[in-house]
Design a protein around this motif. Structure first.
Motif, PDB file in Angstrom:
ATOM      1  N   ASN A 178      -4.435  79.516  91.418  1.00  0.00           N
ATOM      2  CA  ASN A 178      -5.587  80.397  91.606  1.00  0.00           C
ATOM      3  C   ASN A 178      -5.502  81.252  92.876  1.00  0.00           C
ATOM      4  O   ASN A 178      -6.482  81.846  93.290  1.00  0.00           O
ATOM      5  N   HIS A 179      -4.340  81.305  93.515  1.00  0.00           N
ATOM      6  CA  HIS A 179      -4.083  82.176  94.673  1.00  0.00           C
ATOM      7  C   HIS A 179      -4.983  81.865  95.868  1.00  0.00           C
ATOM      8  O   HIS A 179      -5.478  82.776  96.526  1.00  0.00           O
ATOM      9  N   SER A 180      -5.162  80.598  96.184  1.00  0.00           N
ATOM     10  CA  SER A 180      -6.007  80.229  97.326  1.00  0.00           C
ATOM     11  C   SER A 180      -5.193  79.869  98.571  1.00  0.00           C
ATOM     12  O   SER A 180      -5.768  79.473  99.585  1.00  0.00           O
ATOM     13  N   VAL A 181      -3.872  80.023  98.532  1.00  0.00           N
ATOM     14  CA  VAL A 181      -3.012  79.674  99.657  1.00  0.00           C
ATOM     15  C   VAL A 181      -3.348  80.502 100.893  1.00  0.00           C
ATOM     16  O   VAL A 181      -3.743  81.662 100.789  1.00  0.00           O
ATOM     17  N   LYS A 182      -3.214  79.889 102.057  1.00  0.00           N
ATOM     18  CA  LYS A 182      -3.308  80.602 103.332  1.00  0.00           C
ATOM     19  C   LYS A 182      -1.869  80.922 103.728  1.00  0.00           C
ATOM     20  O   LYS A 182      -1.152  80.079 104.249  1.00  0.00           O
ATOM     21  N   ALA A 183      -1.451  82.146 103.459  1.00  0.00           N
ATOM     22  CA  ALA A 183      -0.054  82.542 103.631  1.00  0.00           C
ATOM     23  C   ALA A 183       0.300  82.910 105.068  1.00  0.00           C
ATOM     24  O   ALA A 183       1.461  82.934 105.429  1.00  0.00           O
ATOM     25  N   ASN A 184      -0.717  83.210 105.875  1.00  0.00           N
ATOM     26  CA  ASN A 184      -0.466  83.553 107.278  1.00  0.00           C
ATOM     27  C   ASN A 184      -1.703  83.244 108.106  1.00  0.00           C
ATOM     28  O   ASN A 184      -2.791  83.053 107.575  1.00  0.00           O
ATOM     29  N   ALA A 185      -1.541  83.199 109.415  1.00  0.00           N
ATOM     30  CA  ALA A 185      -2.621  82.802 110.322  1.00  0.00           C
ATOM     31  C   ALA A 185      -3.795  83.773 110.304  1.00  0.00           C
ATOM     32  O   ALA A 185      -4.920  83.396 110.619  1.00  0.00           O
ATOM     33  N   GLN A 186      -3.565  85.013 109.915  1.00  0.00           N
ATOM     34  CA  GLN A 186      -4.653  85.986 109.880  1.00  0.00           C
ATOM     35  C   GLN A 186      -5.673  85.683 108.786  1.00  0.00           C
ATOM     36  O   GLN A 186      -6.786  86.192 108.816  1.00  0.00           O
ATOM     37  N   GLN A 187      -5.319  84.851 107.814  1.00  0.00           N
ATOM     38  CA  GLN A 187      -6.241  84.504 106.733  1.00  0.00           C
ATOM     39  C   GLN A 187      -7.171  83.359 107.104  1.00  0.00           C
ATOM     40  O   GLN A 187      -8.147  83.123 106.429  1.00  0.00           O
ATOM     41  N   ILE A 188      -6.846  82.608 108.150  1.00  0.00           N
ATOM     42  CA  ILE A 188      -7.614  81.411 108.480  1.00  0.00           C
ATOM     43  C   ILE A 188      -8.791  81.789 109.361  1.00  0.00           C
ATOM     44  O   ILE A 188      -8.630  82.395 110.412  1.00  0.00           O
ATOM     45  N   LEU A 189      -9.987  81.412 108.926  1.00  0.00           N
ATOM     46  CA  LEU A 189     -11.202  81.729 109.681  1.00  0.00           C
ATOM     47  C   LEU A 189     -11.397  80.729 110.809  1.00  0.00           C
ATOM     48  O   LEU A 189     -11.049  79.554 110.679  1.00  0.00           O
ATOM     49  N   PRO A 190     -11.995  81.157 111.929  1.00  0.00           N
ATOM     50  CA  PRO A 190     -12.337  80.211 112.974  1.00  0.00           C
ATOM     51  C   PRO A 190     -13.380  79.206 112.488  1.00  0.00           C
ATOM     52  O   PRO A 190     -13.980  79.393 111.418  1.00  0.00           O
ATOM     53  N   ARG A 191     -13.632  78.168 113.269  1.00  0.00           N
ATOM     54  CA  ARG A 191     -14.555  77.098 112.867  1.00  0.00           C
ATOM     55  C   ARG A 191     -15.936  77.595 112.465  1.00  0.00           C
ATOM     56  O   ARG A 191     -16.573  77.067 111.581  1.00  0.00           O
ATOM     57  N   ASN A 192     -16.451  78.630 113.146  1.00  0.00           N
ATOM     58  CA  ASN A 192     -17.803  79.104 112.835  1.00  0.00           C
ATOM     59  C   ASN A 192     -17.841  80.004 111.602  1.00  0.00           C
ATOM     60  O   ASN A 192     -18.904  80.444 111.179  1.00  0.00           O
ATOM     61  N   GLY A 193     -16.665  80.283 111.000  1.00  0.00           N
ATOM     62  CA  GLY A 193     -16.614  81.051 109.760  1.00  0.00           C
ATOM     63  C   GLY A 193     -16.650  82.540 109.948  1.00  0.00           C
ATOM     64  O   GLY A 193     -16.717  83.301 109.005  1.00  0.00           O
ATOM     65  N   HIS A 194     -16.637  83.024 111.195  1.00  0.00           N
ATOM     66  CA  HIS A 194     -16.666  84.458 111.454  1.00  0.00           C
ATOM     67  C   HIS A 194     -15.352  84.899 112.080  1.00  0.00           C
ATOM     68  O   HIS A 194     -14.721  84.164 112.813  1.00  0.00           O
ATOM     69  N   GLN A 195     -15.008  86.154 111.849  1.00  0.00           N
ATOM     70  CA  GLN A 195     -13.783  86.671 112.455  1.00  0.00           C
ATOM     71  C   GLN A 195     -14.084  87.481 113.675  1.00  0.00           C
ATOM     72  O   GLN A 195     -15.068  88.011 113.908  1.00  0.00           O
TER      73      GLN A 195
END
Length: 195
Positions: A178-195
């Motif tokens: 289902n294409h949910s992989v985190k392929a690079n660090a830019q896709q990972i959200l910080p703990r608070n969920g905001h970028q």
């Protein structure tokens, strides 16, 4: 001498998922008879390049990434494979077939679901007969429902004087339908969920 070796040619390309996401932490291996080249590791942009290569020499480019097999793999992927096998919702890309082939036998079956389930449950730390990622030569046309055998390297006979900049690979995360992989660090959200 500041610019380093500017002689020879450049061999480069991108490693992206079929969703056009760049893949980081990919070890790109360049081999050539009688030559040694250090492994290139992609950053978050998924790009790789080798500089100052001798001309008129044969080269082979092969990427690999073996870490984090559970990244992007969940029970939702098992549901997608089950629907495909039951004929209620078929895969729509050759990359989904490759991702679903967890036991690496060139087909999709219920055995692949068992392998993925064992990975999700922690029975497996990695697939016993497959790698975490597969990388397919983008320049090779894949059959939409039978992509095997895979072409997972690029052979360049007698590198020409012009730089080879379009040696691209399509990255497939094994088990992630289902294409949910985190392929690079830019896709990972910080703990608070905001970028």
């Amino acid at each position: 001498g500041i610019c380093g070796d500017t002689s020879g040619s450049i061999l480069a390309g991108d490693i992206l998922t079929d969703q056009a996401l760049p893949v980081e932490k990919v070890n790109v291996l360049l081999t050539s008879p009688g030559h040694y080249f250090p492994t290139y590791v992609t950053s978050s942009n998924g790009h790789y390049s080798f500089h100052g290569l001798p001309l008129a020499v044969d080269y082979t480019v092969r990427p690999e990434r073996l870490d984090d097999p559970r990244n992007g793999v969940s029970t939702l992927d098992l549901v997608k494979i089950q629907k495909h096998l039951l004929g209620t919702e078929f895969f729509n890309s050759p990359c989904q077939y490759i991702a679903a082939d967890a036991n690496n036998n060139g087909q999709v079956s219920a055995i692949d679901m068992v392998e993925i389930r064992k990975l999700i449950l922690g029975i497996y730390q990695e697939y016993p007969n497959n790698t975490s990622w597969r990388f397919v030569n983008k320049g090779v046309t894949m059959d939409p429902v039978n992509p095997w055998p895979l072409t997972e390297e690029i052979d360049i006979p007698a590198l020409a004087a012009d730089s080879m900049m379009d040696n691209h690979f399509v990255a497939v995360k094994v088990g992630d339908i289902n294409h949910s992989v985190k392929a690079n660090a830019q896709q990972i959200l910080p703990r608070n969920g905001h970028q």
